[in-house]
Motif scaffolding. Structure first.
Motif, PDB file in Angstrom:
ATOM      1  N   GLY A  87      11.418  -2.746  -3.750  1.00 47.55           N
ATOM      2  CA  GLY A  87      11.302  -4.172  -3.451  1.00 47.55           C
ATOM      3  C   GLY A  87      12.417  -5.216  -4.184  1.00 47.55           C
ATOM      4  O   GLY A  87      13.155  -4.573  -4.859  1.00 47.55           O
ATOM      5  N   GLN A  88      12.315  -6.373  -3.967  1.00 46.43           N
ATOM      6  CA  GLN A  88      13.434  -7.210  -4.301  1.00 46.43           C
ATOM      7  C   GLN A  88      13.201  -7.338  -5.955  1.00 46.43           C
ATOM      8  O   GLN A  88      14.205  -7.699  -6.604  1.00 46.43           O
ATOM      9  N   ASN A  89      12.222  -6.798  -6.517  1.00 43.60           N
ATOM     10  CA  ASN A  89      11.851  -6.941  -7.864  1.00 43.60           C
ATOM     11  C   ASN A  89      12.482  -5.539  -8.535  1.00 43.60           C
ATOM     12  O   ASN A  89      11.970  -5.447  -9.865  1.00 43.60           O
ATOM     13  N   LYS A  90      12.987  -4.833  -7.727  1.00 46.89           N
ATOM     14  CA  LYS A  90      13.395  -3.459  -8.489  1.00 46.89           C
ATOM     15  C   LYS A  90      13.957  -3.519  -9.570  1.00 46.89           C
ATOM     16  O   LYS A  90      15.133  -3.987  -9.905  1.00 46.89           O
ATOM     17  N   HIS A 133      20.907  -6.745 -15.820  1.00 42.47           N
ATOM     18  CA  HIS A 133      21.761  -7.143 -14.779  1.00 42.47           C
ATOM     19  C   HIS A 133      23.008  -6.402 -14.865  1.00 42.47           C
ATOM     20  O   HIS A 133      23.532  -5.621 -13.788  1.00 42.47           O
ATOM     21  N   ASN A 188      12.496 -12.765 -15.861  1.00 44.54           N
ATOM     22  CA  ASN A 188      12.457 -13.135 -14.501  1.00 44.54           C
ATOM     23  C   ASN A 188      12.109 -14.655 -14.399  1.00 44.54           C
ATOM     24  O   ASN A 188      11.866 -15.186 -15.236  1.00 44.54           O
TER      25      ASN A 188
END
Length: 116
Positions: A93-96, A56, A47
Motif C-alpha cells: 500500500g501507500q505506506n509501504k 526516503h 510520517n
C-alpha cells in the motif's frame, strides 16, 4: 579492524557498549525529532501522523545519518535492531516501508523510553 573507544565496555557478546549512551529506540526518536530541525527530513522523517517513520533515501541515510546516531553503518544492522525492539514494517500500500511501534509517537519521549 575497528578500534574501540576508550570509554567503551565490551559485553560478553562481544558488543561494544558506550557508557552513558541512549538505548536504540531513544536514538531513533531523537533522530526523527532532529530530522526537521537539522534539515534531513528528505532522508528520514516521521510520517504525517507521527506514529512511525520512513527512510526516503537509503544511501544518504546510511552514509550521513546513521553514523551520527548509531554504532552501525549497515542498513541490515539498523533493520535488525528495529526488529529486536519490535518495530513493524508496512509491506503493502501507500505506506509501504513505514516503520512503526506502539511506543514510538512524535512528541512522546516518555513513551519511547519504555521500549525494551
Amino acid at each position: 579492524h575497528q578500534q574501540h573507544p576508550t570509554n567503551a565496555a565490551v559485553t560478553g557478546h562481544g558488543k561494544v557498549v558506550k557508557e552513558g549512551r541512549q538505548p536504540f529506540p531513544v536514538k531513533v526518536y531523537e533522530m526523527l525529532e532532529d530530522s526537521d530541525s537539522k534539515g534531513f527530513s528528505h532522508v528520514v522523517s516521521w510520517n504525517a501522523g507521527g506514529t512511525g517513520f520512513m527512510v526516503h533515501k537509503k544511501d544518504l541515510f546510511i552514509s550521513q545519518i546513521v553514523p551520527q546516531y548509531f554504532n552501525q553503518t549497515r542498513y541490515k544492522s539498523f533493520q535488525r535492531q528495529l526488529s529486536l525492539y519490535g518495530f513493524q514494517r508496512v509491506t503493502v500500500g501507500q505506506n509501504k516501508g513505514l516503520r512503526h511501534h506502539a511506543k514510538l509517537r512524535r512528541g512522546r519521549y516518555d513513551l519511547v523510553r519504555q521500549m525494551k
